[in-house]
Enzyme design. Structure first.
Site, mmCIF file in Angstrom:
data_model
loop_
_atom_site.group_PDB
_atom_site.id
_atom_site.type_symbol
_atom_site.label_atom_id
_atom_site.label_comp_id
_atom_site.label_asym_id
_atom_site.label_seq_id
_atom_site.Cartn_x
_atom_site.Cartn_y
_atom_site.Cartn_z
ATOM 1 N N GLU A 13 3.969 -18.556 -12.501
ATOM 2 C CA GLU A 13 3.489 -17.445 -11.917
ATOM 3 C C GLU A 13 3.139 -16.580 -13.093
ATOM 4 O O GLU A 13 4.350 -16.178 -13.578
ATOM 5 C CB GLU A 13 4.175 -16.936 -10.333
ATOM 6 C CG GLU A 13 4.006 -15.488 -10.276
ATOM 7 C CD GLU A 13 4.866 -14.940 -9.275
ATOM 8 O OE1 GLU A 13 5.126 -15.505 -8.654
ATOM 9 O OE2 GLU A 13 4.040 -13.598 -8.390
ATOM 10 N N GLU A 34 -0.765 -11.146 -17.413
ATOM 11 C CA GLU A 34 -1.593 -11.114 -16.338
ATOM 12 C C GLU A 34 -2.342 -10.112 -16.518
ATOM 13 O O GLU A 34 -3.277 -10.679 -15.704
ATOM 14 C CB GLU A 34 -0.594 -10.440 -15.729
ATOM 15 C CG GLU A 34 -0.713 -10.457 -14.064
ATOM 16 C CD GLU A 34 0.206 -9.819 -13.183
ATOM 17 O OE1 GLU A 34 1.561 -10.442 -13.663
ATOM 18 O OE2 GLU A 34 0.127 -9.538 -11.800
ATOM 19 N N ARG A 65 2.527 5.093 -5.312
ATOM 20 C CA ARG A 65 3.697 3.414 -5.638
ATOM 21 C C ARG A 65 4.525 4.087 -7.592
ATOM 22 O O ARG A 65 5.310 3.587 -7.405
ATOM 23 C CB ARG A 65 2.634 2.337 -5.409
ATOM 24 C CG ARG A 65 3.226 1.201 -6.258
ATOM 25 C CD ARG A 65 2.288 0.261 -6.469
ATOM 26 N NE ARG A 65 3.094 -0.435 -7.095
ATOM 27 C CZ ARG A 65 1.949 -2.252 -7.991
ATOM 28 N NH1 ARG A 65 0.899 -2.264 -7.352
ATOM 29 N NH2 ARG A 65 2.705 -2.672 -8.259
ATOM 30 N N ASP A 90 2.990 -1.584 -12.994
ATOM 31 C CA ASP A 90 2.728 -2.375 -13.956
ATOM 32 C C ASP A 90 2.195 -3.392 -14.708
ATOM 33 O O ASP A 90 1.258 -4.595 -14.323
ATOM 34 C CB ASP A 90 2.379 -3.574 -12.049
ATOM 35 C CG ASP A 90 2.473 -5.175 -11.983
ATOM 36 O OD1 ASP A 90 3.447 -5.584 -13.150
ATOM 37 O OD2 ASP A 90 2.522 -5.824 -11.045
ATOM 38 N N LYS A 98 10.214 -1.788 -15.750
ATOM 39 C CA LYS A 98 9.071 -2.244 -16.721
ATOM 40 C C LYS A 98 9.024 -0.785 -17.370
ATOM 41 O O LYS A 98 9.022 -0.570 -17.072
ATOM 42 C CB LYS A 98 8.024 -2.639 -15.452
ATOM 43 C CG LYS A 98 8.052 -4.620 -14.549
ATOM 44 C CD LYS A 98 7.214 -4.395 -13.885
ATOM 45 C CE LYS A 98 7.887 -6.015 -13.469
ATOM 46 N NZ LYS A 98 6.231 -5.983 -12.615
ATOM 47 N N HIS A 130 -5.248 -0.045 -12.538
ATOM 48 C CA HIS A 130 -4.958 -1.174 -11.530
ATOM 49 C C HIS A 130 -5.912 -1.423 -10.428
ATOM 50 O O HIS A 130 -6.494 -1.021 -9.590
ATOM 51 C CB HIS A 130 -3.856 -0.460 -10.636
ATOM 52 C CG HIS A 130 -3.288 -1.470 -9.634
ATOM 53 N ND1 HIS A 130 -3.772 -2.108 -9.071
ATOM 54 C CD2 HIS A 130 -2.428 -2.144 -9.673
ATOM 55 C CE1 HIS A 130 -3.506 -3.230 -8.345
ATOM 56 N NE2 HIS A 130 -1.864 -3.406 -8.757
ATOM 57 N N GLU A 181 8.265 -7.045 -2.798
ATOM 58 C CA GLU A 181 7.671 -7.760 -2.168
ATOM 59 C C GLU A 181 7.967 -9.283 -2.089
ATOM 60 O O GLU A 181 7.538 -10.489 -2.047
ATOM 61 C CB GLU A 181 6.639 -8.524 -4.263
ATOM 62 C CG GLU A 181 5.878 -7.073 -4.687
ATOM 63 C CD GLU A 181 5.249 -7.392 -5.891
ATOM 64 O OE1 GLU A 181 4.367 -7.266 -6.206
ATOM 65 O OE2 GLU A 181 5.954 -8.686 -6.295
#
Ligand code: GCW
Length: 721
Positions: A182, A408, A351, A380, A375, A537, A306
């Site tokens: 992933e 990512e 969020r 994210d 994190k 984002h 998630e």
């Protein structure tokens, strides 16, 4: 003949054959083949000819192999491992002759991984001692000594004492049991589950070697989006094989545990952490694991995030879930790393606030062998985020850092971005938790809260089956840098860049002088061409590659870009001050004071916390719109500079690396323009202002960018300019 002696031969053959025409996959920063002048070669050779290794463990054999490789590859010589008249003695402190021991300050061996490298004089002759309390400390000391040679340092009166500041230095593999990874951009998983436990692939040893050389001492083998099958007996046999391989390198194995495993594997009707049968199931599973792997590290858990199951599914809290497992792991000294990345099924008002709201109230409630893994930022792994407000807000809890090494959101396999710069920014951030100077580094290394029993730092691995391990050749530097900063979170990005460049390519000062700034600036470049001024984002929400500020049609509002940038005719940005979601309230008062004034907040975080009018006057005297465009252009220019620097690097690196990096930088340049063009065209609809004069004419319409499909067919990578 033991396996290590045969390994020496094989590895040396392998490495020497490969290096002549390409950088072989396994070398990484341990190739030992940088150019070395004859004088230095002679000096080093004369000092390391005779070495005594006073330990007969597997780790001792690894030390021997490593030194012999160094001698063969770097110095064209071989070492005699002897007990008579050695020039170097490698021995645990308790095994050192007392006449040597008294010349060493053994007090500075503060933990089991600390080491000392010291030259002492005996009968007017120099003797170099590498010592520590354990075999692993000797291995770390040896790698550190080798590094001095790789960096062409003077070793005549060497004196180095070092210890890791963080206890758990762990890679998190998001590797699935079917071999995929992933968010992996370097091929498939290196764990060949189908062939384990029988086949012990060479890559497992190389992996352990590379990690040990940078002090990584733990690995979570499987994805946090976990498959319960990893806990079945056949899989545990496979895990045991890997654990046995990694043990002599000082690396413990951990697993992610699917919280609902008692249902899936145990056929129980529930996975309620307070249910007696559930507890019994975990108890016997844990006992089975430790029978096979006595030093098993513990579990990493993603719960109620998630779609992953967790205690909330049964009306229980994170604490109840984590503590149940921690209680069962405690007798074995195992730990639970419980992730704070909770991204709930229900959309929340903001969020960015969720993890803090769910975890901060539990401070002090987790058992001592639980680490809450947080994190670096509250959303994210974006190119830039403000730090996660949980750091500093849970003084009675062991918080561990989670960084992402795999890129990512930062260009995945094709952009050169040196992440230690990002890590450094986060680690050196002041949380004011115990007054000025309460950096995140001090929180996670335990300096600030001395009573924390365990400290840790995790990095989501960027490793895969690609021959160069990481896809982009420069992504190796991020793996290396993560290890260095996990060892000591105050290590500067610049020193890491210099080390990695020197060890991987050459110590040539012209090369280092030009390439160090290239690496260092690469992080700011990606922020500028993707998400300047606190934007976040706004990527394509499906695969997280390329721009997608227009994304509005995901199944949840908080997956949409428009939720995060909130562009409208009035302005741009997410109001997280009192007039908005007030996420700012989760930060300490010193930060609140500075950030709650639109004129004093650092502009790097402006659009994270404010909805800012398009014509707002920025510090440079220009409008927000103009300034944002300037940053986008700046990002593009920075990549152009990287390309120009790289053009001159051909003499210093092998041709494959040169050509590959050149091509990748071309892609990066073209994609920096893609980001700039797409974002500016999109935001211009709201700003209704002309593009500033420094933006070159954009040859396409917004609709063109919206319609683009990724990934492109090979050979038709579009040019955006
Ligand atoms: O960033 C998101 C990723 C998911 C990942 C999740 C997490 C493993 O897009 O792929 O899942 O974070 O960190 O759990």
């Amino acid at each position: 003949m033991n396996r290590y002696n045969s390994l020496i031969g094989l590895l040396i053959l392998f490495f020497s054959c490969n290096f002549c025409f390409s950088q072989s996959s396994e070398e990484l920063w341990l190739s030992y083949s940088q150019p070395l002048n004859n004088k230095l070669k002679e000096t080093y050779t004369s000092k390391i000819k005779h070495i005594q290794i006073k330990t007969f463990s597997e780790t001792g054999e690894i030390i021997k192999t490593e030194l012999q490789m160094l001698a063969t590859k770097m110095l064209d010589t071989s070492i005699s491992f002897t007990s008579t008249t050695p020039q170097i003695i490698i021995a645990k402190i308790d095994n050192l002759d007392s006449k040597f021991k008294q010349k060493i300050n053994s007090q500075s061996l503060v933990n089991n991984e600390s080491f000392i490298i010291q030259t002492i004089t005996v009968h007017q002759k120099d003797l170099l001692i590498i010592t520590g309390k354990t075999d692993i400390s000797l291995l770390y000391g040896t790698y550190c000594f080798i590094k001095q040679l790789q960096l062409h340092k003077d070793i005549s009166s060497i004196s180095i004492t070092d210890s890791p500041k963080i206890q758990l230095r762990i890679l998190n593999h998001w590797d699935n049991l079917d071999g995929t990874v992933e968010r992996g951009y370097a091929g498939f998983s290196i764990w060949d589950w189908h062939l384990l436990p029988g086949f012990k692939k060479e890559i497992y040893y190389e992996y352990a070697r590379a990690n040990a050389s940078i002090g990584i001492n733990g690995t979570v083998l499987n994805n946090v989006n976990s498959n319960a099958y990893i806990l079945t007996s056949p899989y545990l046999q496979k895990v045991k094989t890997l654990a046995d391989i990694f043990r002599p390198y000082g690396i413990k194995v951990y697993l992610t545990a699917r919280f609902s495993a008692p249902i899936e594997l145990g056929k129980l009707p529930t996975a309620d952490p307070l249910n007696e049968e559930v507890i019994q199931w975990w108890k016997s599973k844990i006992s089975e694991i430790y029978k096979e792997i006595p030093d098993f590290g513990g579990f990493l858990i993603k719960a109620n995030s998630e779609g992953q199951p967790g205690p909330n599914t049964y009306g229980r809290s994170h604490v109840e879930g984590a503590n149940m497992l921690a209680t069962l792991l405690e007798p074995y000294q195992g730990v639970v790393m419980w992730r704070a990345f909770v991204y709930s099924e229900q959309q929340s008002e903001d969020r960015a606030k969720q993890a803090f709201n769910e975890f901060a109230p539990f401070d002090g409630a987790f058992k001592e062998n639980v680490l809450v893994q947080v994190k670096n930022g509250p959303i994210d792994f974006q190119p830039r985020e403000p730090y996660h407000p949980l750091f500093g807000a849970m003084p009675k809890t062991s918080l561990m850092m989670e960084f992402q090494i795999t890129q990512e959101y930062l260009g995945q396999g094709s952009h050169l971005v040196f992440l230690p710069k990002l890590y450094e920014e986060v680690l050196s951030t002041d949380t004011y938790a115990k007054g000025k100077g309460s950096t995140i580094a001090k929180i996670i290394d335990g300096e600030l809260y001395q009573d924390h029993r365990i400290t840790g730092m995790a990095g989501v691995a960027n490793i895969g089956t690609e021959t160069n391990w990481t896809g982009h050749p420069f992504a190796q530097a991020n793996w290396y840098g993560f290890g260095r900063q996990a060892w000591d979170p105050t290590t500067s990005a610049e020193s890491i860049a210099k080390e990695w460049l020197s060890m991987t390519f050459t110590t040539d000062s012209l090369f280092i002088q030009q390439m160090t700034p290239l690496l260092i600036n690469s992080r700011e470049a990606v922020v500028n061409y993707m998400t300047p001024l606190g934007l976040h984002h706004i990527m394509n929400a499906e695969h997280h590659y390329g721009p997608g500020p227009w994304i509005a049609n995901m199944s949840r509002p908080d997956w949409n870009s428009i939720y995060y940038h909130r562009a409208d005719s009035l302005g741009l940005g997410f109001d997280r001050t009192q007039t908005g979601s007030n996420a700012l309230e989760q930060y300490p008062k010193e930060i609140q004071e500075q950030f709650s004034n639109i004129h004093t907040i650092p502009e790097a975080y402006l659009l994270w916390f404010y909805h800012v009018p398009w014509d707002f006057k920025m510090k440079n005297g220009h409008t927000l719109w103009y300034t944002m465009a300037w940053y986008y252009q700046q990002g593009v220019n920075e990549v152009k500079n990287m390309q120009q620097t790289w053009e001159h690097m051909q003499p210093y690196v092998n041709n494959d690396i040169y050509q590959d990096t050149r091509m990748l930088l071309e892609i990066q340049y073209s994609e920096a323009q893609w980001w700039r063009n797409a974002c500016l065209l999109y935001f211009q609809q709201f700003a209704k202002m002309p593009l500033p004069e420094f933006i070159p004419e954009i040859p396409h319409t917004l609709d063109y960018y919206k319609a683009l499909k990724f990934p492109y067919a090979p050979g038709i990578h579009p040019s955006w300019n």
